[in-house]
Design an enzyme around this catalytic site. Structure first.
Site, mmCIF file in Angstrom:
data_model
loop_
_atom_site.group_PDB
_atom_site.id
_atom_site.type_symbol
_atom_site.label_atom_id
_atom_site.label_comp_id
_atom_site.label_asym_id
_atom_site.label_seq_id
_atom_site.Cartn_x
_atom_site.Cartn_y
_atom_site.Cartn_z
ATOM 1 N N VAL A 116 43.223 12.838 -11.910
ATOM 2 C CA VAL A 116 43.531 13.927 -12.846
ATOM 3 C C VAL A 116 43.304 15.270 -12.168
ATOM 4 O O VAL A 116 44.135 16.186 -12.254
ATOM 5 C CB VAL A 116 42.671 13.815 -14.134
ATOM 6 C CG1 VAL A 116 42.730 15.094 -14.947
ATOM 7 C CG2 VAL A 116 43.122 12.633 -14.972
ATOM 8 N N TRP A 121 45.837 15.966 -9.403
ATOM 9 C CA TRP A 121 47.155 16.229 -9.967
ATOM 10 C C TRP A 121 47.421 17.735 -9.972
ATOM 11 O O TRP A 121 48.558 18.174 -9.826
ATOM 12 C CB TRP A 121 47.195 15.680 -11.394
ATOM 13 C CG TRP A 121 48.451 15.903 -12.152
ATOM 14 C CD1 TRP A 121 48.798 17.000 -12.880
ATOM 15 C CD2 TRP A 121 49.546 14.999 -12.271
ATOM 16 N NE1 TRP A 121 50.023 16.834 -13.463
ATOM 17 C CE2 TRP A 121 50.512 15.602 -13.098
ATOM 18 C CE3 TRP A 121 49.790 13.726 -11.764
ATOM 19 C CZ2 TRP A 121 51.704 14.983 -13.422
ATOM 20 C CZ3 TRP A 121 50.984 13.117 -12.097
ATOM 21 C CH2 TRP A 121 51.925 13.742 -12.913
ATOM 22 N N HIS A 122 46.354 18.500 -10.135
ATOM 23 C CA HIS A 122 46.473 19.961 -10.221
ATOM 24 C C HIS A 122 46.508 20.634 -8.859
ATOM 25 O O HIS A 122 46.821 21.810 -8.761
ATOM 26 C CB HIS A 122 45.328 20.524 -11.056
ATOM 27 C CG HIS A 122 45.379 20.071 -12.467
ATOM 28 N ND1 HIS A 122 44.815 18.886 -12.894
ATOM 29 C CD2 HIS A 122 45.944 20.624 -13.557
ATOM 30 C CE1 HIS A 122 45.029 18.738 -14.180
ATOM 31 N NE2 HIS A 122 45.725 19.776 -14.608
ATOM 32 N N GLY A 123 46.148 19.936 -7.799
ATOM 33 C CA GLY A 123 46.176 20.499 -6.463
ATOM 34 C C GLY A 123 45.162 19.809 -5.575
ATOM 35 O O GLY A 123 44.203 19.204 -6.055
#
Length: 167
Positions: free
Chosen positions: A90, A93-95
């Site tokens: 998770v 997923w954002h970087g």
């Protein structure tokens, strides 16, 4: 002041993200598509797992289906490993940054600790215990939210200032 800013940042982050999600759901409905809501009162949840099940629900559902379940997360002997890997996924997923890895480890650890603790402790009933659980879940999440945007070199000074160790 920094603590108040952290709380305000948490609400800003939520209203900004939730607002964009609401706009997407509305536009999809306008064109005849039905998209589920992406948030379900996350700040009223009473533990980290419930928070994540009600925050960015499309990503949470995707990760549950494609990471947690394939890792055997519903099997007792694999559950905690699957939780940690899922929360790292998770976050990543954002970087791909060290602060986001810390974010994933923090939330994975929080969910694991909550799961282990809740197995042997029944939640106390009543308004005050529910408010305390909700407030502590909010604080738990809010403490990590700056990791979404902080640079690695800014983390020590931010958290030192938050704890009152520097000005």
């Amino acid at each position: 002041i920094l603590l108040a800013n952290l709380v305000l940042y948490m609400f800003y982050f939520y209203f900004n993200f939730s607002g964009f999600s609401d706009i997407a759901v509305s536009f999809a409905g306008f064109f005849g598509f039905q998209i589920s809501n992406n948030f379900n009162r996350p700040f009223l949840q009473q533990n980290p797992q419930a928070f994540w099940n009600s925050w960015h629900m499309s990503l949470t559902s995707f990760m549950r289906r494609n990471v947690f379940v394939p890792l055997g997360g519903f099997r007792k002997e694999r559950e905690l490993f699957a939780v940690m890997v899922t929360m790292l996924a998770v976050a990543l997923w954002h970087g791909l940054t060290v602060p986001l890895v810390l974010f994933g480890l923090y939330h994975g650890s929080g969910i694991i600790i909550w799961r282990l603790w809740s197995r042997s402790h029944a939640p106390r009933e009543g308004l005050l215990p529910r408010v305390a659980r909700t407030a502590s879940t909010f604080a738990f999440v809010a403490l990590a939210m700056p990791l979404m945007t902080l640079k690695l070199q800014d983390i020590p000074s931010f958290y030192s200032a938050l704890l009152g160790f520097s000005s």
